[in-house]
Design an enzyme around this catalytic site. Structure first.
Site, PDB file in Angstrom:
ATOM      1  N   GLU A 278     -27.590 -46.631 -67.928  1.00  0.00           N
ATOM      2  CA  GLU A 278     -28.053 -45.837 -66.776  1.00  0.00           C
ATOM      3  C   GLU A 278     -26.893 -45.534 -65.826  1.00  0.00           C
ATOM      4  OE1 GLU A 278     -30.200 -43.363 -65.470  1.00  0.00           O
ATOM      5  OE2 GLU A 278     -31.130 -44.503 -67.072  1.00  0.00           O
TER       6      GLU A 278
HETATM    7  C1  LIG Z   1     -28.613 -51.289 -75.199  1.00  0.00           C
HETATM    8  C2  LIG Z   1     -28.342 -49.901 -74.756  1.00  0.00           C
HETATM    9  C3  LIG Z   1     -29.417 -49.080 -74.410  1.00  0.00           C
HETATM   10  C4  LIG Z   1     -29.184 -47.755 -74.032  1.00  0.00           C
HETATM   11  N1  LIG Z   1     -30.253 -46.925 -73.789  1.00  0.00           N
HETATM   12  C5  LIG Z   1     -30.029 -45.600 -73.659  1.00  0.00           C
HETATM   13  C6  LIG Z   1     -31.112 -44.668 -73.643  1.00  0.00           C
HETATM   14  O1  LIG Z   1     -32.282 -45.043 -73.711  1.00  0.00           O
HETATM   15  N2  LIG Z   1     -30.814 -43.349 -73.561  1.00  0.00           N
HETATM   16  C7  LIG Z   1     -29.534 -42.886 -73.497  1.00  0.00           C
HETATM   17  O2  LIG Z   1     -29.341 -41.689 -73.444  1.00  0.00           O
HETATM   18  N3  LIG Z   1     -28.482 -43.745 -73.482  1.00  0.00           N
HETATM   19  C8  LIG Z   1     -28.696 -45.078 -73.572  1.00  0.00           C
HETATM   20  N4  LIG Z   1     -27.639 -45.953 -73.595  1.00  0.00           N
HETATM   21  C9  LIG Z   1     -26.297 -45.444 -73.435  1.00  0.00           C
HETATM   22  C10 LIG Z   1     -25.660 -45.837 -72.104  1.00  0.00           C
HETATM   23  O3  LIG Z   1     -26.284 -45.184 -71.047  1.00  0.00           O
HETATM   24  C11 LIG Z   1     -24.149 -45.527 -72.221  1.00  0.00           C
HETATM   25  O4  LIG Z   1     -23.604 -46.495 -73.079  1.00  0.00           O
HETATM   26  C12 LIG Z   1     -23.459 -45.511 -70.883  1.00  0.00           C
HETATM   27  O5  LIG Z   1     -23.884 -44.402 -70.157  1.00  0.00           O
HETATM   28  C13 LIG Z   1     -21.934 -45.459 -71.004  1.00  0.00           C
HETATM   29  O6  LIG Z   1     -21.513 -44.504 -71.936  1.00  0.00           O
HETATM   30  P1  LIG Z   1     -20.473 -44.946 -73.061  1.00  0.00           P
HETATM   31  O7  LIG Z   1     -21.008 -46.176 -73.708  1.00  0.00           O
HETATM   32  O8  LIG Z   1     -20.219 -43.786 -73.953  1.00  0.00           O
HETATM   33  O9  LIG Z   1     -19.165 -45.323 -72.282  1.00  0.00           O
HETATM   34  P2  LIG Z   1     -17.989 -44.316 -71.841  1.00  0.00           P
HETATM   35  O10 LIG Z   1     -18.561 -43.145 -71.147  1.00  0.00           O
HETATM   36  O11 LIG Z   1     -17.110 -44.071 -72.997  1.00  0.00           O
HETATM   37  O12 LIG Z   1     -17.206 -45.205 -70.767  1.00  0.00           O
HETATM   38  C14 LIG Z   1     -16.291 -46.244 -71.149  1.00  0.00           C
HETATM   39  C15 LIG Z   1     -15.699 -46.859 -69.874  1.00  0.00           C
HETATM   40  O13 LIG Z   1     -14.967 -45.861 -69.161  1.00  0.00           O
HETATM   41  C16 LIG Z   1     -15.449 -45.754 -67.824  1.00  0.00           C
HETATM   42  N5  LIG Z   1     -15.389 -44.348 -67.410  1.00  0.00           N
HETATM   43  C17 LIG Z   1     -15.793 -43.261 -68.074  1.00  0.00           C
HETATM   44  N6  LIG Z   1     -15.574 -42.165 -67.348  1.00  0.00           N
HETATM   45  C18 LIG Z   1     -15.037 -42.552 -66.192  1.00  0.00           C
HETATM   46  C19 LIG Z   1     -14.608 -41.897 -64.998  1.00  0.00           C
HETATM   47  N7  LIG Z   1     -14.698 -40.582 -64.853  1.00  0.00           N
HETATM   48  N8  LIG Z   1     -14.085 -42.633 -63.995  1.00  0.00           N
HETATM   49  C20 LIG Z   1     -14.017 -43.979 -64.091  1.00  0.00           C
HETATM   50  N9  LIG Z   1     -14.403 -44.651 -65.185  1.00  0.00           N
HETATM   51  C21 LIG Z   1     -14.919 -43.960 -66.215  1.00  0.00           C
HETATM   52  C22 LIG Z   1     -16.863 -46.282 -67.855  1.00  0.00           C
HETATM   53  O14 LIG Z   1     -17.283 -46.770 -66.591  1.00  0.00           O
HETATM   54  C23 LIG Z   1     -16.741 -47.390 -68.899  1.00  0.00           C
HETATM   55  O15 LIG Z   1     -16.276 -48.572 -68.297  1.00  0.00           O
HETATM   56  C24 LIG Z   1     -27.849 -47.286 -73.944  1.00  0.00           C
HETATM   57  C25 LIG Z   1     -26.782 -48.132 -74.263  1.00  0.00           C
HETATM   58  C26 LIG Z   1     -27.007 -49.399 -74.691  1.00  0.00           C
HETATM   59  C27 LIG Z   1     -25.828 -50.246 -75.099  1.00  0.00           C
END
Ligand SMILES: Cc1cc2nc3c(=O)[nH]c(=O)nc-3n(C[C@H](O)[C@H](O)[C@H](O)COP(=O)(O)OP(=O)(O)OC[C@H]3O[C@@H](n4cnc5c(N)ncnc54)[C@H](O)[C@@H]3O)c2cc1C
Length: 598
Positions: A440
Site C-alpha cells: 500500500e
Molecule cells: C504480500 C504482498 C501483498 C501485496 N498485495 C498487493 C495487492 O493486493 N495489490 C497490488 O496491486 N499490489 C500488492 N502488493 C504489491 C506492493 O504494493 C508493492 O510491493 C509495493 O507497492 C512496492 O513495490 P515494489 O515491490 O515493486 O518495490 P519498488 O517500487 O521496486 O521499490 C523498491 C524500493 O525502492 C524505493 N523507491 C521506489 N521509488 C522510490 C522513489 N521515487 N523515492 C524513494 N524511494 C523509492 C521503495 O520505497 C522501496 O524501498 C503486495 C505485495 C506483497 C509483498
C-alpha cells in the site's frame, strides 16, 4: 502461546471517554447510534475475533495457502470463519444501505477491524480488500455495474481485489503494461500479468471481482494514461449469478516471509472480459478513493499486531521467573522473581504499551475523520476535514506499521530465546508485520507523500493548523498538577515543530533532493509529536476522571504513568530525527553509486 483477548477497557476509554463517540455521532446527525449499539459491536466483535479467528491463526501460518493448477485453498477453518463473518453481518457494517449495507460510521468498525487484525491478520486480508473495492465501485462505476456487483460484495458472497502491481511496475504505476482493448459490446479485453495480488484466488467466496489498472490504446504515457476496470473471475449470468469462467487465471502463489495464509497471487489476464469504472484515464483518480481507506487499514494492521505482541509479552513477563530483582527478593515463594521486576524488561513492556495505546488513540481519532468525510454536510467543515484526514493518512500508514514491527521485535526480546521459537507466537507476529511497511505504498513513499502533497501541497497550512489545535488544547489544560509537566514540554516542542516545518519547506524549494533526504525523518518527527499530543489528551482525560471520583483509579493512574514514560523515554527520539533531517541531502548524495562498495 497467549490467547487473544480484545482490549475492551482501553477501547471504551478511547471511544467513550476521550473521543466521546455518542456526541460525535450526534453532531453528524447519526442520532440512532446509541451507547448500547457501540457496546454490542465491541462485545460481539471481541467474541468473533477471540473464538472464530484467533484459534485458526497458528494453523493458518503452519499450513499456508495451497496452490494446485490454478486453484487456491485456504487453511483449515478459514472458510467457516468467513461464512460466520458474512452471516453475522460484519461484511456489510460500513457499506451503503442502498446495496444492503448497514451504513455505520468507520469509527464503529475500526475497533472490530483492529480485533480481527490482532487475532488473525492473514484472514483479515480477504475481506479487507473487498471493503476498498466497494468504495471505488460505489463512487465511480455505472449504475449497471453497481447493480450487478455491489449487493453480492456487500454481503460478502463475492470478494474484491486490487490489481495494480506488475513485475516491472511497483511504486511507479506509470510503467504498467496491462492493456485494455475495446470490444464491440462496450466491454474490454484485458491482457497482462499482475503480481502480488492479495486474495487474487481463493475458496472463501463464490466469485472474485478484480479491480484492474490497465491502459487503453493510444492512452498518454505514464500514470495519467491509466484506466480502471472490473474483471470478474466468473462472468455474471442473466440472473446475476456466477456464470461462464472469465479468462483470468492464477499462475502461482508467492512463498512469503509472513501472512502465509493470505493468498498473494500472480494473475494472468488473457483477453479477460472487463468493464471500465469511471472514465478513460481516470484509473488513478478512482484508485485514490480506495487509497485513504486502504492506507488507514494497513496502519490499523500495525496496531493489531502491536496489541497482540504486547499481550503475549506481558503475560510471559509476569509468568517467567529468572534471577532476583536488583532491590532484593520480590517473590520469596519461588527460586527467582518474575522478569517483569527487571528495569530493562519494564522498558520493553512500557515501550510496547505506550506505542500501542497511543496508536490506538491516534487511529480511532482518525476514524472519526473518516466518518466526517462520509457524513459531514457543511461544505466548509468537510473541506477542512478532508485536508486533516489527508495529512494524517501517511502518518497512520507508516508510523503504525513501524510500531507493529518494533513492538513485535520487542515481544520476541521479552521472551528471550523462546521468542525465536515458533510455538510461542511472537516470531509469527514479527514475520506477519514486516509486509505492512511495504505494501500500500512503502513507508518511504508515504514520507514523500507527506512532504510533497501534505506539507508543500498547502504550504504548511494543515500542519500549522493542527499544531495550533494542539497549542489550544495545551492552553486549556495547563493547570492540572498531574499533567502540567507534559503539557509544558509539548508547548515548547510545538514551537520547534512549526519552525522545522518551515525549514523543511524552504530547503525543499531550494533543492528537490532535500524532499527525499528529509522526508522519513520529518514524518517520524511529526508522528512522535502527534503521539505526544494524544498521550497528553489521554492523560488529561484520565486525570479528570480521577478528580471526578471515578473508582477505577488504577486504570487512570496507569494512563498518566504511561504518558509520562512516553514523554521521558520515547518522545526524545524526535531529537535524532531533527538533527538528522537538518544535516541536509549532501551526506546522502555525495558518494557515487559505483563507490558504495569495492
Ligand atoms: C504480500 C504482498 C501483498 C501485496 N498485495 C498487493 C495487492 O493486493 N495489490 C497490488 O496491486 N499490489 C500488492 N502488493 C504489491 C506492493 O504494493 C508493492 O510491493 C509495493 O507497492 C512496492 O513495490 P515494489 O515491490 O515493486 O518495490 P519498488 O517500487 O521496486 O521499490 C523498491 C524500493 O525502492 C524505493 N523507491 C521506489 N521509488 C522510490 C522513489 N521515487 N523515492 C524513494 N524511494 C523509492 C521503495 O520505497 C522501496 O524501498 C503486495 C505485495 C506483497 C509483498
Amino acid at each position: 502461546m497467549t490467547d487473544y483477548k480484545a482490549p475492551l477497557r482501553d477501547m471504551r476509554f478511547v471511544l467513550n471517554e476521550v473521543i466521546g463517540l455518542e456526541d460525535h455521532y450526534q453532531s453528524l446527525g447519526l442520532t440512532d447510534i446509541t451507547s448500547d449499539l457501540i457496546d454490542s459491536i465491541l462485545e460481539e466483535g471481541a467474541r468473533f475475533s477471540e473464538t472464530a479467528l484467533a484459534p485458526i491463526n497458528r494453523n493458518g501460518d503452519e499450513e499456508g495457502v495451497k496452490f494446485d493448477n490454478g486453484v487456491v485453498t485456504t487453511p483449515k477453518g478459514f472458510k467457516e470463519a468467513y461464512k460466520q463473518y458474512c452471516e453475522n453481518g460484519w461484511a456489510s457494517i460500513t457499506a451503503p444501505a442502498d446495496f444492503g449495507g448497514q451504513d455505520l460510521p468507520n469509527s464503529l468498525a475500526t475497533p472490530f477491524h483492529e480485533m480481527t487484525m490482532s487475532s488473525n491478520l492473514s484472514w483479515r486480508s480477504y475481506p479487507g480488500l473487498t471493503e476498498g473495492a466497494i468504495l471505488a465501485i460505489e463512487k465511480h462505476a455505472s449504475d449497471e455495474l453497481k447493480s450487478t456487483y455491489m449487493e453480492k460484495m456487500v454481503e460478502g458472497t463475492w470478494s474484491g481485489t486490487m490489481c495494480l502491481t506488475e513485475p516491472q511496475a511497483g511504486t511507479d504505476l506509470g510503467m504498467l503494461r496491462t492493456k485494455a482493448a475495446p470490444n464491440a459490446d462496450g466491454s474490454y479485453a484485458i491482457t497482462g500479468t499482475k503480481i502480488f495480488i492479495t486474495g487474487g484466488e481463493h475458496d472463501l467466496s463464490d466469485n472474485i471481482v478484480h479491480l484492474v489498472l490497465a491502459t487503453l490504446p493510444d492512452a498518454p504515457k505514464g500514470s495519467k494514461g491509466i484506466s480502471l476496470f472490473i474483471v470478474p473471475k466468473f462472468l455474471p449470468d442473466a440472473d446475476g449469478q456466477p456464470g461462464e469462467r472469465n479468462t483470468v487465471a492464477c499462475g502461482s502463489v508467492e512463498h512469503k516471509m509472513g501472512i502465509k495464509a493470505s493468498a498473494t497471487c500472480v494473475l494472468n489476464f488473457e483477453e479477460a472480459k472487463g468493464w471500465i469504472v469511471g472514465g478513460p484515464q481516470q484509473g488513478l483518480a478512482c484508485m485514490f478513493t480506495m487509497m485513504n481507506d486502504a492506507r488507514f487499514q494497513v496502519g490499523l494492521q500495525g496496531l493489531g499486531i502491536a496489541e497482540m505482541a504486547f499481550q503475549g509479552a506481558l503475560e510471559y513477563a509476569k509468568d517467567r521467573i529468572q534471577t532476583r530483582s536488583l532491590t532484593g527478593i520480590k517473590n520469596p515463594d519461588k527460586v527467582a522473581d518474575p522478569i517483569i521486576v527487571h528495569p530493562d524488561v519494564r522498558r520493553m513492556l512500557l515501550t510496547q504499551k505506550a506505542l500501542t495505546e497511543g496508536c490506538r488513540m491516534m487511529s480511532y481519532y482518525v476514524s472519526t475523520l473518516l466518518d466526517n468525510e462520509r457524513f459531514e454536510k457543511d461544505p466548509a467543515k468537510h473541506k477542512e476535514n478532508t485536508a486533516l484526514l489527508s495529512f494524517f493518512i501517511p502518518i497512520v500508514k507508516s508510523f503504525l506499521t513501524d510500531v507493529g514491527q518494533e513492538t513485535s521485535s520487542l515481544g520476541v526480546q521479552v521472551y528471550g530465546g523462546h521468542g525465536f521459537i515458533r510455538e510461542w507466537g511472537m516470531e509469527q507476529l514479527m514475520r506477519d508485520s514486516r509486509i505492512l511497511m511495504l505494501y500500500e505504498g512503502t513507508n518511504g513513499i508515504q514520507a514523500l507523500d507527506y512532504i510533497r502533497r501534505k506539507l508543500l501541497g498547502d504550504k504548511g497550512a494543515t500542519l500549522n493548523g493542527f499544531i495550533d489545535q494542539i497549542g489550544q488544547f495545551c492552553d486549556e489544560n495547563s493547570s492540572s498538577k498531574a499533567t502540567e509537566k507534559l503539557i509544558a514540554t509539548l508547548q515548547t516542542m510545538l514551537v520547534e515543530w512549526k519552525e522545522l516545518g518551515t525549514k523543511v519547506m524552504d530547503a525543499s524549494q531550494q533543492d528537490p533532493e532535500e524532499i527525499g533526504a528529509c522526508s522519513v525523518d520529518f514524518l517520524q518527527y511529526s508522528s512522535y509529536m502527534t503521539l505526544a499530543y494524544f498521550w497528553a489528551l489521554m492523560a488529561t482525560t484520565a486525570q479528570k476522571q480521577i478528580e471526578a471520583g471515578n473508582t477505577e483509579a488504577d486504570f487512570y493512574n496507569s494512563k498518566i504513568t504511561t504518558a509520562q514514560f512516553y514523554f521521558d523515554r520515547i518522545l526524545p527520539r524526535t531529537e535524532t530525527h531533527r538533527r538528522s533531517l537538518l544535516s541536509g541531502a549532501d551526506n546522502l548524495m555525495q558518494l557515487d553509486a559505483e563507490h558504495f562498495s569495492f
